[in-house]
Design an enzyme around this catalytic site. Structure first.
Site: not given
Ligand code: ATP
Length: 662
Positions: A232-233, A235, A237-238, A456, A459, A530
């Site tokens: 998993g990615p 952080g 919780g592994k 902004e 966007h 961007d």
């Protein structure tokens, strides 16, 4: 005092054992012995009168004067050997006489006199030598190189034993560095500390059950899995899950990181793997946990001589052998964690080694609520805090991010001398984690402010007016971190992304630059971030997802990182087409953005003016100008529901993790 009993049970661990330091002491002692008994010479102490006598009689060939110690040594010739009254048998080297002298100058004068006398008697003259420096300096010159060598040896062996501690020195280099958690050294993490991750927990709890009640499974003929891989990615919780297993299983738990196997010496990695598994088998039933296994488990290269790391491959081979080596039911289960299962060697992943792969994904809304609760346990939070709303605002955050938000919020509250941690502290923490520190002190001219607001507002307008634009949360022109302004979104959690969603995202990213061109007549450097993101999306659209018209259904990406090496998987002609397609797609979206902005020019300008005036505007302000969004996202629906329930529009000032900046 009673005599010390070294055989007491408690003393067993302190029994004197062979230790490397003894070795060093022995080497140093032998060097000293060598210094004093070197080359079999013999020195006889005499008084100055005797010394003079021997010199005058032609018994001395050389006199060595030590100016510092005011002594002189005379090397005796055959006549001198006979003249002095000692047993010279067995002395192979020179025999010297040594005496304290009145002063070096007097000795020099005397030698001149003696030489004149000796010359007259046809005897060889005495040569004179001077010895500068003390005994200490002499010793240093004599021993210096050896001492340096020993120091180097000590240093190297310490480095190699690393954090292993202990006096094993160089001999412990092949020992695994696993940390052992057992009855005496327990982790206090339990499954209660792991919030969410319901599916992963079920699987991992089952592993604990395998170890506690193996008969339940083996009676039916089932084989206990040998290993499980947590993927998993970062952080999510592994490691925490593995620690919880250690806390719950009540069996020894050996924890080690993949990089601990790596050492600069050949064969050490493999030796450590062997040692780890040996320890595990001795302690069975037990769990072995290898964190960041990709450090050793990366797929082996096709051409071993082309830059691949042989040592790592040896380590991996040893791991493969070891995992095959123990039977299924002998009570050792290997857990491993990685962010990159795609990089791992296929042999490692086959059933019989890591039978199970447990996916630990980024937490969903309900999981995030639970994680917030876990990390708020130790905080004094405001009783009215809406945790659910917080969880909604942290779409895309990992468990570690949420832990960080809670801590950061507490720090902000403490800085402001508050009694409890409030909503605004959490908002400040989220903003800070995503965007960096607010920099209100940065000097910005009115012109710059106007162009940032134009950018902004661009966007904000485009994301509002495109189908897959993420729901807008907040737009600001207050500088934060490296960004001069930002538009925050709550990104939708989508499992499959349609082509149009990628195109809309690109259009939204290009909107800032497009607004500058349309409304200011010139473009600035503010859009570089961007543009980078947009170009990356366009490239993956062409070479990864096979979505471009000219190269449909082709994927030139190598997710294993092993296939192509230095060569490209496509021809020069295709490379040109890829470039053309990427350029075409980006240009099309840029034109589209400009078109939409021209169409909604007056709305854009109102958003811009509001931004210049207020510096921060929210979802509802934009909605008031552009009207309700035509395409409702899931988050929009939840927000509306919330608003109805609450009766009033809730303050909506958070943002999503994937917030687009600039
Ligand atoms: P990496 O792949 O980078 O090693 P990881 O998945 O192993 O990351 P952990 O080290 O387990 O991540 O998590 C880091 C911290 O995040 C934990 O110490 C904990 O505070 C928090 N955390 C992560 N997930 C959870 C969760 N599900 N419940 C509670 N806390 C969590």
């Amino acid at each position: 005092m009673p005599p010390r009993n070294n055989n007491r049970p408690g003393n067993q661990g302190r029994r004197p054992m062979f230790n490397m330091y003894w070795m060093y002491a022995l080497i140093i002692l032998s060097l000293f012995a060598l210094y004093y008994f070197q080359d079999g010479t013999h020195t006889e102490q005499v008084n100055w009168t005797k010394f003079e006598q021997l010199a005058q009689d032609g018994c001395i060939t050389t006199i060595i004067v030590d100016k510092q110690n005011q002594t002189a040594e005379g090397i005796l010739n055959d006549k001198g050997r006979k003249a002095i009254d000692i047993n010279t048998e067995g002395i192979q080297g020179d025999i010297k006489v040594k005496s304290i002298i009145p002063s070096p100058d007097i000795v020099a004068e005397k030698i001149e006199g003696w030489n004149a006398l000796l010359g007259a008697n046809n005897l060889k003259p005495i040569t004179i030598e001077y010895e500068e420096g003390s005994d200490l300096a002499k010793m240093f010159w004599y021993f210096g190189p050896f001492i340096l060598l020993i120091l180097f040896w000590v240093f190297m062996s310490r480095r190699m034993s690393g954090q292993n501690g202990g006096g094993g020195g160089i001999f412990s280099v092949g020992k695994s560095k696993a940390t052992l958690f057992d009855k005496n050294n327990k982790t206090n993490v339990t499954f209660k500390d792991v919030a969410g991750l319901a599916e992963a927990k079920v699987e991992i709890e089952e592993i604990v059950e395998f170890l506690k009640n193996p008969q339940r499974y083996t009676e039916l003929g089932a084989k206990i899995p040998k290993g499980a891989l947590l993927v998993g990615p970062p952080g999510t919780g592994k490691t925490l899950l593995a620690k919880a297993v250690a806390g719950e299983a009540n069996v020894p738990f050996l924890s080690m990181s993949g990089s601990d196997f790596v050492e600069m010496f050949v064969g050490v990695g493999a030796a450590r793997v062997r040692d780890l598994f040996k320890q595990a088998k001795d302690k069975a039933p037990c769990i072995v946990f290898i964190d960041e296994i990709d450090a050793v488990g990366r797929a082996r290269g096709k051409n071993p001589n082309m830059g691949s790391n042989d040592e790592r491959e040896n380590t991996l081979n040893q791991m493969l052998t070891e995992m095959d080596g123990f039977g299924t039911n002998n009570g050792v289960i290997v857990l491993a964690a990685t962010n990159r299962a795609d990089m791992l060697d296929k042999a490692l992943l086959r059933p019989g080694r890591f039978d199970r792969q447990i996916y630990v994904d980024l937490p969903e809304l309900t999981d995030r609520i639970e994680i917030f609760h876990v990390h708020m346990r130790n905080l004094k939070v405001d009783a009215n805090l809406d945790v659910e709303q917080l969880a909604r605002q942290t779409q895309g955050f990992s468990g570690a991010d949420i832990a960080n938000v809670c801590n950061e919020a507490a720090l902000i509250a403490a800085r402001n001398n508050k009694q409890t941690v409030e909503w605004s502290d959490f908002m400040g923490a989220i903003d800070r984690i995503v965007g960096g520190l607010e920099k209100r002190s940065r000097v910005i001219t009115d012109d710059e402010k106007f162009s940032i607001a134009t950018h902004e507002a661009g966007h904000a307008t485009i994301t509002w007016m495109t189908q897959y634009g993420n729901p807008l949360v907040k737009v600001t022109i207050v500088p934060r971190g490296r960004a001069l302004g930002a538009a925050w979104y709550a990104p939708e959690a989508r499992q499959i992304i349609p082509t149009q969603a990628l195109l809309d995202t690109m259009c939204g990213l290009l909107a800032g630059r497009a607004a500058e061109e349309v409304f200011l007549g010139q473009v600035g450097t503010g859009a570089s971030d961007d543009l980078e993101k947009c170009t990356k999306i366009a490239r993956s659209l062409v070479i990864m997802y096979g979505m471009s018209n000219k190269l449909p259904n082709l994927n030139y990406n190598d997710s294993t990182g092993q296939e192509y090496g230095f060569t490209k998987p496509f021809s020069e002609d295709t490379a040109r087409i890829i470039d053309e397609e990427v350029m075409r797609i980006v240009n099309e979206q840029y034109e589209r953005a400009k078109e939409i902005l021209r169409k909604y020019a007056s709305e854009h300008n109102r958003i811009r003016d509001l931004l210049v005036e207020r510096e921060v505007i929210y979802h509802d302000d934009v909605q008031a100008i552009l009207g309700p969004r035509k395409w409702k996202s899931r988050t929009d629906e939840i927000m509306e529901l919330n608003r109805k329930e609450a009766g009033t529009p809730p303050p909506f000032s958070g943002k999503g993790k994937d917030a687009e900046q600039n």
